[in-house]
Enzyme design. Structure first.
Site, PDB file in Angstrom:
ATOM      1  N   LYS C 104       0.845  -1.190   0.000  1.00  0.00           N
ATOM      2  CA  LYS C 104       0.000   0.000   0.000  1.00  0.00           C
ATOM      3  C   LYS C 104       0.882   1.243   0.000  1.00  0.00           C
ATOM      4  O   LYS C 104       1.755   1.375   0.848  1.00  0.00           O
ATOM      5  CB  LYS C 104      -0.877   0.021   1.251  1.00  0.00           C
ATOM      6  CG  LYS C 104      -1.880   1.175   1.270  1.00  0.00           C
ATOM      7  CD  LYS C 104      -2.699   1.173   2.551  1.00  0.00           C
ATOM      8  CE  LYS C 104      -1.924   1.744   3.742  1.00  0.00           C
ATOM      9  NZ  LYS C 104      -1.617   3.168   3.590  1.00  0.00           N
ATOM     10  N   PRO C 105       0.689   2.156  -0.932  1.00  0.00           N
ATOM     11  CA  PRO C 105       1.479   3.396  -0.912  1.00  0.00           C
ATOM     12  C   PRO C 105       1.214   4.152   0.390  1.00  0.00           C
ATOM     13  O   PRO C 105       0.061   4.241   0.813  1.00  0.00           O
ATOM     14  CB  PRO C 105       0.960   4.183  -2.121  1.00  0.00           C
ATOM     15  CG  PRO C 105       0.294   3.167  -2.991  1.00  0.00           C
ATOM     16  CD  PRO C 105      -0.242   2.124  -2.062  1.00  0.00           C
ATOM     17  N   SER C 107       1.009   7.156   1.169  1.00  0.00           N
ATOM     18  CA  SER C 107       0.188   8.365   1.134  1.00  0.00           C
ATOM     19  C   SER C 107      -1.302   8.045   1.043  1.00  0.00           C
ATOM     20  O   SER C 107      -2.123   8.939   1.114  1.00  0.00           O
ATOM     21  CB  SER C 107       0.600   9.232  -0.051  1.00  0.00           C
ATOM     22  OG  SER C 107       0.501   8.480  -1.242  1.00  0.00           O
ATOM     23  N   CYS C 108      -1.642   6.775   0.863  1.00  0.00           N
ATOM     24  CA  CYS C 108      -3.058   6.415   0.711  1.00  0.00           C
ATOM     25  C   CYS C 108      -3.673   6.082   2.053  1.00  0.00           C
ATOM     26  O   CYS C 108      -3.127   5.290   2.817  1.00  0.00           O
ATOM     27  CB  CYS C 108      -3.203   5.211  -0.210  1.00  0.00           C
ATOM     28  SG  CYS C 108      -2.708   5.555  -1.891  1.00  0.00           S
ATOM     29  N   LEU C 109      -4.819   6.669   2.346  1.00  0.00           N
ATOM     30  CA  LEU C 109      -5.502   6.372   3.615  1.00  0.00           C
ATOM     31  C   LEU C 109      -6.198   5.019   3.514  1.00  0.00           C
ATOM     32  O   LEU C 109      -6.551   4.570   2.458  1.00  0.00           O
ATOM     33  CB  LEU C 109      -6.510   7.465   3.934  1.00  0.00           C
ATOM     34  CG  LEU C 109      -5.901   8.839   4.208  1.00  0.00           C
ATOM     35  CD1 LEU C 109      -6.979   9.856   4.506  1.00  0.00           C
ATOM     36  CD2 LEU C 109      -4.913   8.780   5.370  1.00  0.00           C
TER      37      LEU C 109
END
Lengths: 103, 122, 109, 133
Positions: C104-105, C107-109
């Site tokens: 999961k990157p 910056s992604c919530l």
């Protein structure tokens, strides 16, 4: 473009102090905040180095509240330093074209 | 799109394994580049260690930062400079570096600062 | 595809593949199915691109970099958030990475 | 003058947030505009440091009261969510707000964001200033 240089650590134990002095061009300003105010105390080698920079027509400033919160009176500053409060800090940021925080 | 364009100078002064710091610094640099801004990256002081070429494939150093540095080229960041004196003081030469970078003299840092309007020490 | 194969795919709570090496197009289909998302040629193009980017640079971009990266490699028609959101309505970066078997990157919530 | 501020230091081991807070208050008193306060690196911990004890508040250097700045001046305080996550801080979405967060700063003081907002502010501002760790 004149730059305002910010230092916030004592001159000991970090390369930032030397790096900052070496990177200052004529017309740049220097503001000592937080623990960097210790560098401007009268009788210290760092104050001497800073004065040498000031002699090359740079301006050296010290954040007054950071001096006082460290139990140091303005009288202990070496010659050639100007005290500013936070309003003066804001004015310096406005006066110079850019600022750099050496950390 | 934003109104004006700026010239960003990143001064990378930390060694590569200082926690997440290096990755976060690169993210700043790449994001600015993705906004089509002028980006100059200057490695100096302990930051020059970030450019040391990895030992080889599958080594820890290769997986950690070598490939990420190569993304500089992908994002069209070509103004990559190294302070020559910082290299010399650490026993390094240009042939130790993982990506092509131009060597600059310490006096040049002064000039660089005056040529950029967003100065970010990382 | 059988149910036994489904359970062999180990994912995080948010549905990201635990081991990016344990990926192939069949796994991608399964991961996409769980979103759910039906993969078209247009999806595959983005998925393969982001996987290739990650394998090469060991870096997960944020949304801004992702759009720029797609634009650089696949052109202006595809390197814009409107196009990418049409393909991946619930966040293009997050969903493309998920289907591509990547972590999961951050910056992604 | 439009200002963009970046805070990099951990509030418990650096003065970055405290100095930035005093600077911002002085700038606002002079009718400057602070378009973004961006918390990056260890600065993201600013949202977790609990309310200060009375003894600390009475100290020479007042700790930052971010919630008051937001309510009085509508400042935009953005925590980089990627940096926060790398430090084990849960996502800032209201649903994920933990009890720890709620005791630290009122929900809504900070908002989750990213480097895109930071660059945008760097482009729009007249001066960009970093408070280093």
């Amino acid at each position: 473009m004149p730059v305002l240089h910010l230092l916030n650590h004592t001159p000991r134990g970090s390369e930032s102090f030397a790096r900052c002095l070496e990177s200052m061009a004529e017309g740049d300003g220097l503001l000592l905040i937080e623990d960097a105010v210790y560098a401007a105390l009268s009788g210290t080698p760092s104050a001497g180095e800073l004065r040498a920079v000031a002699a090359a027509r740079n301006r050296c400033f010290v954040l007054k509240s950071d001096l006082e919160s460290r139990a140091l009176s303005v009288r202990r500053l070496a010659e050639g330093f100007e005290c500013v409060d936070f309003a003066g800090f804001v004015d310096l940021v406005a006066k110079y074209d850019a600022s750099i925080s050496w950390g | 799109m934003s109104a004006s364009s700026r010239r960003f100078l990143f001064l990378v002064r930390h060694s590569p394994l200082a926690g997440a710091r290096f990755r976060e610094t690169l993210d700043m640099i790449f994001t600015v580049a993705a906004f089509d801004q002028w980006v100059t990256v200057l490695f100096l002081d302990d930051g020059v260690f970030q450019l040391v070429a990895p030992l080889g494939e599958h080594s820890a150093s290769d997986l950690l930062w070598g490939p990420m540095l190569k993304a500089m080229d992908f994002y069209d960041i070509h103004e990559i400079l190294v302070d020559e004196q910082s290299l010399r003081l650490r026993g390094l030469t240009a042939s130790d570096l993982v990506i092509g970078a131009a060597l600059v003299a310490p006096e040049h840092v002064r000039t660089l600062l005056g040529q950029h309007d967003r100065l970010v020490v990382c | 595809m059988s149910g036994i194969e489904f359970t062999a795919i180990r994912t995080t709570e948010q549905g990201f593949l635990c081991d990016y090496n344990a990926w192939d197009e069949t796994v991608a289909q399964e991961l996409a199915g769980r979103i759910p998302l039906e993969l078209t040629e247009a999806h595959w193009e983005i998925v393969h691109f982001i996987r290739g980017y990650y394998l090469r640079y060991r870096h997960l971009p944020n949304m801004r970099m992702f759009v720029k990266a797609v634009q650089k490699n696949l052109g202006d028609d595809k390197g814009n958030s409107r196009y990418l959101y049409r393909l991946f309505p619930d966040g293009p970066l997050k969903q493309a990475c998920l289907v591509a078997g990547l972590p999961k990157p951050p910056s992604c919530l | 003058m439009k200002l963009a501020i970046q805070i990099n230091g951990h509030p418990a081991s650096s003065m970055a947030a405290t100095t930035a807070y005093q600077f911002i208050k002085a700038a606002l008193r002079k009718d400057h505009q602070v378009i973004l306060v961006f918390f990056y690196y260890d600065g993201v911990f600013s949202r977790l440091v609990p309310a200060h004890t009375e003894a600390e508040t009475a100290a020479a250097v007042a700790p930052p009261d971010w919630a008051a700045l937001v309510s009085e001046h509508g400042l935009d305080l953005v925590i980089c969510s990627a940096a926060a996550e790398r430090r084990g801080l849960a996502a800032l979405s209201p649903a994920a707000a933990s009890d720890l967060m709620r005791t630290a700063t009122p929900v809504g003081t900070f908002r989750a964001g990213g480097l895109g907002q930071w660059v945008d502010a760097c482009l729009r501002c007249d001066r960009f200033i970093v408070f280093a760790s």
